[in-house]
Design an enzyme around this catalytic site. Sequence first.
Site, PDB file in Angstrom:
ATOM      1  N   HIS B 138       0.767  -1.310   0.080  1.00  0.00           N
ATOM      2  CA  HIS B 138       0.068   0.032  -0.244  1.00  0.00           C
ATOM      3  C   HIS B 138       1.050   1.362  -0.106  1.00  0.00           C
ATOM      4  CE1 HIS B 138      -3.198  -2.819   1.430  1.00  0.00           C
ATOM      5  NE2 HIS B 138      -3.920  -2.097   0.961  1.00  0.00           N
ATOM      6  N   GLY B 189      -2.994  -0.592  -5.806  1.00  0.00           N
ATOM      7  CA  GLY B 189      -3.762  -1.490  -5.614  1.00  0.00           C
ATOM      8  C   GLY B 189      -5.047  -1.161  -4.824  1.00  0.00           C
ATOM      9  N   HIS B 190      -4.687   0.055  -4.015  1.00  0.00           N
ATOM     10  CA  HIS B 190      -5.904   0.693  -3.164  1.00  0.00           C
ATOM     11  C   HIS B 190      -5.710   2.096  -3.669  1.00  0.00           C
ATOM     12  CE1 HIS B 190      -8.495   1.666  -0.063  1.00  0.00           C
ATOM     13  NE2 HIS B 190      -8.364   0.709   0.471  1.00  0.00           N
ATOM     14  N   HIS B 274     -14.064  -4.140  -4.208  1.00  0.00           N
ATOM     15  CA  HIS B 274     -13.776  -3.643  -2.685  1.00  0.00           C
ATOM     16  C   HIS B 274     -14.400  -1.979  -2.879  1.00  0.00           C
ATOM     17  CE1 HIS B 274     -11.569  -1.741   0.645  1.00  0.00           C
ATOM     18  NE2 HIS B 274     -11.631  -3.052   0.943  1.00  0.00           N
ATOM     19  N   GLU B 326     -15.219  -7.348   1.192  1.00  0.00           N
ATOM     20  CA  GLU B 326     -15.616  -6.155   1.620  1.00  0.00           C
ATOM     21  C   GLU B 326     -16.254  -5.222   0.478  1.00  0.00           C
ATOM     22  OE1 GLU B 326     -11.988  -4.618   3.284  1.00  0.00           O
ATOM     23  OE2 GLU B 326     -12.425  -5.443   5.346  1.00  0.00           O
ATOM     24  N   GLU B 342     -19.584  -1.193   5.100  1.00  0.00           N
ATOM     25  CA  GLU B 342     -18.270  -0.829   6.060  1.00  0.00           C
ATOM     26  C   GLU B 342     -18.473   0.825   6.092  1.00  0.00           C
ATOM     27  OE1 GLU B 342     -14.595  -1.804   4.437  1.00  0.00           O
ATOM     28  OE2 GLU B 342     -13.678  -0.504   6.081  1.00  0.00           O
ATOM     29  N   CYS B 422      -9.070   1.070  10.229  1.00  0.00           N
ATOM     30  CA  CYS B 422      -9.562   2.040   9.406  1.00  0.00           C
ATOM     31  C   CYS B 422     -10.682   2.881   9.682  1.00  0.00           C
ATOM     32  CB  CYS B 422      -9.412   1.482   7.941  1.00  0.00           C
ATOM     33  SG  CYS B 422     -10.641   0.142   7.846  1.00  0.00           S
ATOM     34  N   CYS B 423     -11.889   2.265  10.133  1.00  0.00           N
ATOM     35  CA  CYS B 423     -12.921   2.857  10.216  1.00  0.00           C
ATOM     36  C   CYS B 423     -12.845   4.143  11.589  1.00  0.00           C
ATOM     37  CB  CYS B 423     -14.235   1.928  10.775  1.00  0.00           C
ATOM     38  SG  CYS B 423     -14.228   0.915   9.208  1.00  0.00           S
TER      39      CYS B 423
END
Lengths: 658, 658
Positions: B138, B189-190, B274, B326, B342, B422-423
């Site tokens: 990442h 990738g993200h 995702h 997700e 999410e 993350c959240c």
Amino acid sequence: MGEVKKIKDISLRDIEIKDGFWTNYINLVKNVVIPYQWQALNDEIEGAEPSHCIKNFKIAAGEEKGEFNGHSFQDTDLYKWIEAASYILAAYPDPELEKTIDEAIDLIGKAQQPDGYLDTYYIIMEPENRWTNELAKHELYCAGHMIEAAVAYYEATGKEKLLNIACRFADHIDEVFGKEENKLPGYSGHQEIELALMRLYRAKGNEKYLNLSKYFIDERGQEPNYFNLEAEKRAERIGKEAVLKEHYYMLVQDGYKYMQAHVPVRQQNKAVGHAVRAMYMYTAMADLAGEIKDEALFNACKILWENVTESQLYITGGIGSSDYGEKFTFDYDLPNDTAYAETCASVGLVFWSQKMFGIDQDSKYADIMEKALYNGTISGMSLDGKSFFYVNPLEVWPEACENRQDLMHVEPVRQKWFGCACCPPNIARLIASIGKYIYSQQEDKIYVHHYIGSDAKFNVGNANIKLTQESNYPWQGNIKFLVTVENPVKFTMALRIPEWCSNAAVKVNGNILTMDIITKKGYAEVEAIWCNGDVIEITLPMTVEKLQANPNLRKNTGKVALQRGPIVYCLEEVDNGADLADISLPRDCSLQAEYDSNLLDGVTMITGEALRSHMSDWKGKLYKRAEYNTVPIKIKAIPYYAWANRTPGEMIVWIREC
Amino acid sequence: MGEVKKIKDISLRDIEIKDGFWTNYINLVKNVVIPYQWQALNDEIEGAEPSHCIKNFKIAAGEEKGEFNGHSFQDTDLYKWIEAASYILAAYPDPELEKTIDEAIDLIGKAQQPDGYLDTYYIIMEPENRWTNELAKHELYCAGHMIEAAVAYYEATGKEKLLNIACRFADHIDEVFGKEENKLPGYSGHQEIELALMRLYRAKGNEKYLNLSKYFIDERGQEPNYFNLEAEKRAERIGKEAVLKEHYYMLVQDGYKYMQAHVPVRQQNKAVGHAVRAMYMYTAMADLAGEIKDEALFNACKILWENVTESQLYITGGIGSSDYGEKFTFDYDLPNDTAYAETCASVGLVFWSQKMFGIDQDSKYADIMEKALYNGTISGMSLDGKSFFYVNPLEVWPEACENRQDLMHVEPVRQKWFGCACCPPNIARLIASIGKYIYSQQEDKIYVHHYIGSDAKFNVGNANIKLTQESNYPWQGNIKFLVTVENPVKFTMALRIPEWCSNAAVKVNGNILTMDIITKKGYAEVEAIWCNGDVIEITLPMTVEKLQANPNLRKNTGKVALQRGPIVYCLEEVDNGADLADISLPRDCSLQAEYDSNLLDGVTMITGEALRSHMSDWKGKLYKRAEYNTVPIKIKAIPYYAWANRTPGEMIVWIREC
């Protein structure tokens, strides 16, 4: 319970099925399934995953070289095939098939070790490690299926070779397992041997097998838990981590509940763990309880029965609502789409039901058996006998099955064969032995559990009796029995009044009997001195019923399932369009039943008026203020067991009401 | 689209929130979440999984010895914390907090490599393997969050240190990635760097960053797919199997759909993969499309917007209906119990909505933003700011969550902190920056998207305008704006008429305006020469609404969700007893709204009459003939966002109708 008179099941050699419904299935098993499975066992089916089953036996027998392949319980595929083929042979002599089985038995005999041991995985791969992993490997499970095959073949043909092989193996097991100091205090991670030993005990009249079965049942779940002891020993050899890894899948969520070894069986009061294991164990428990008049064991069976049938049973006779662990979860957790409801588990429910009747002559057992027989078991096989479901969901949205990981176990179409091929042979052996479940005899009382056209022979005192049963069941509810006797014979006919039927009528030679008086625990009992040519008729009016589920069954609130006679219905997309969830039945809707000989090999379908939404209101909208604009539509429901035999698509059992 | 005049978002320095609803949340973030998260980043929270985040930076900076720990994107926890803390600082100067951030920035600076590179995982563990695994690691994602933090801190404080660090890293990235021959033709990738570079471009006014963002967006999903090229290179080094294993989880079901790299972004027409990745990418696409007037890119955004909002959006603003990956699944697949939804994905939906408005001044974007803001984002945090949901289901049966593998991802109670954290920081940065979403300015037009009490400063021509907004939103729909100007100023007030409101009214200095005439694409536009002390009032009558879902949304047929104003309601067991699925609302039921200052920090609850089954009919029965015996009951519904703040139990959003 001490008072219960012995219940005798009918032998398959004494019954010939002549039934509009089941003869088709038996013919499929005889003509399609058994030959196909034999090819499969021999890796002769192009495009199918090879079974390697016969090859394993050949390697174990020293006829070929190679490694073992397949699951550790691959041997049972052959045993279950022999068992099913034997049931067919009992009714339909077939020298060719018998010769094939004899050759297979010769091969099994060659693979058997000098001390009686027989499990091709261990013989080929780890001969030094026999009986070291009862938790995860399946030696005793394989032994059980071999015993069942042996008894079935012996009963069909009178030939003892396989029975002797089985006895030698059972004797060896008896030397290895037990409470005595020089024995392993273990039992199987997958129950099966227990019920098989009961069959062997009856076939041979040898109490050793009864006692061994009782030992396995009694010892299960005792402390210290054998699987822990065994794991400790194995950890010394292969390391703790390797042991944990072996067991991870089974134990991660439930521990020894997975194989019903968390507490001794007499203390178990909820159906837990792997559903097939549970069914095989409960079958053996009930059989043993009846045989030795063990009240505590019977009580456990009764409590478990209540738990399954009052809280954990799909309306189709499916059990085990979780894919993960193929297991029971908890009361009222019966989701329709993520259901597991394995075919084998419903087959096991049939076995258990029969044994429960042996200790408690109540129609509720045959009611559940009927539910499973006409719905959740045969749904496992296509109408052409060529493809099979493991999983029997009550709601299918093919797009979701393809795209959602939590529905990956649900197939919208039946599959040809499986790597773990337990269901196809299990459904085959059930169908091939359907005759065993129709009648029970208790001295001079003949119980009729199921309405399946047949000629059956009984012996009461010294008299021979033939009962000819005729009907169009399950499509029509008028059944006729013709009595054939040489001289008048006194006996009782006990005819099951199905739970779904509220106004049954019985006539003897045309005279109507008073149901209130004659009905005992769900059976209409007609005691008479029966003469040749006497006719007994029972009429079970079949109306289309809308059934509700207990409100605790959260996924079905506000919905009904359609049932007529023993048949549970479903809606398929091919008849009713997609998005079946949008269809709602008005409470006062009228539903009609009509037989269609061209539909699905001939079924009674249900049609009626229902409602759908005005889709034009919804263009481009996902949510909007509630409106109640509906369009009247016609629906057509077909028997659940016959779903997925046409164009694949959505299916639902539970239909919304409005 | 070429015609669209530039949209300017309001700076947090120009707005002060004074709102009954949001001020509480901001205070929680300021007083509870930010201090708690700082402790968490420093591994100072007893009993919580250590974050190791600050420690990783210290090791990378050479201040400590040790190994990297945590996810490969652990750095972002610090960046997101700085971003959230900066938003707080912008409105609430706090020298202590600023000092803490400055120290953290110093640490980040020390960890930065001479060439600008900064990712503690690679610096510590594999310095030689930078930029070799964009699919699964990442680096660019971390860079993006660092840039966002840098811009936020710069905007809050005017300090440039972190912004310079970010620029150095971005410049390095610009040297590494691109279509030129000496560069890697890759992307992340993200997704995240794309939207961050847009922010950096605006903060610095440097087109290099715009172009780099555009490169990442344009290159994504082109053939030959970069992730394949990269995997081939990596396979040479670590072997094919190792590469496959790394990627297995992400790719097994969806391939590059998982990260929206299956086709070029302009060809994407369904939201797939995702959900958070998708949201961050769509945000960048919309931002870029608006900035460079890229019609094709905007069209792709519009099609994706339609797909999400018309087919893949929970009524709570939740998105991504599958735990596995997700991710988005397919149209109308929005199960309530197995939902993922999410928190971060709904936060991302807010970002995207804002950018969509930038290119199409339609109220539908702010409608969806409002839905997410008042429901599926803040449901992620408890009312005390101390525990968090990742997953925001619309139906919970705690026993099923504990016992069913397919519901293991659903927690019936919020959790303290997560291994993948993350959240919590994402919800914190959203709440801390809520002021950014209330207004947009387009030359002399001020759009009011959200009704949140505040003082906001604008500049039209050379005139300073202050707008004071007052209301009891979301509980009451009458909102008042007070204009403060030195001299009269001509500008347009464009007030959003929420989609849920059917009879809004606007008054200026007490005079009612004609809505039909002034409403344009969902905004009531009032053009005037505004004088000091002018008052604009908007009334949005809030009635309790029963909403239905599109009939294709199979799990919700026959059900309604209750909504009042922007708030979606739910039933909880603590108020309504267990087995909520048994409750049904008559179509003509009356529902009352009442504010209760003692309930859940003060909420408007909904009460009404409903029905339940007569449970006494069901004793010992799982299925029976349909009957319609019901018991009248009172129900009490609470705002969905506030569920799971009292005794844990069942919860449902969708209530059955009868």
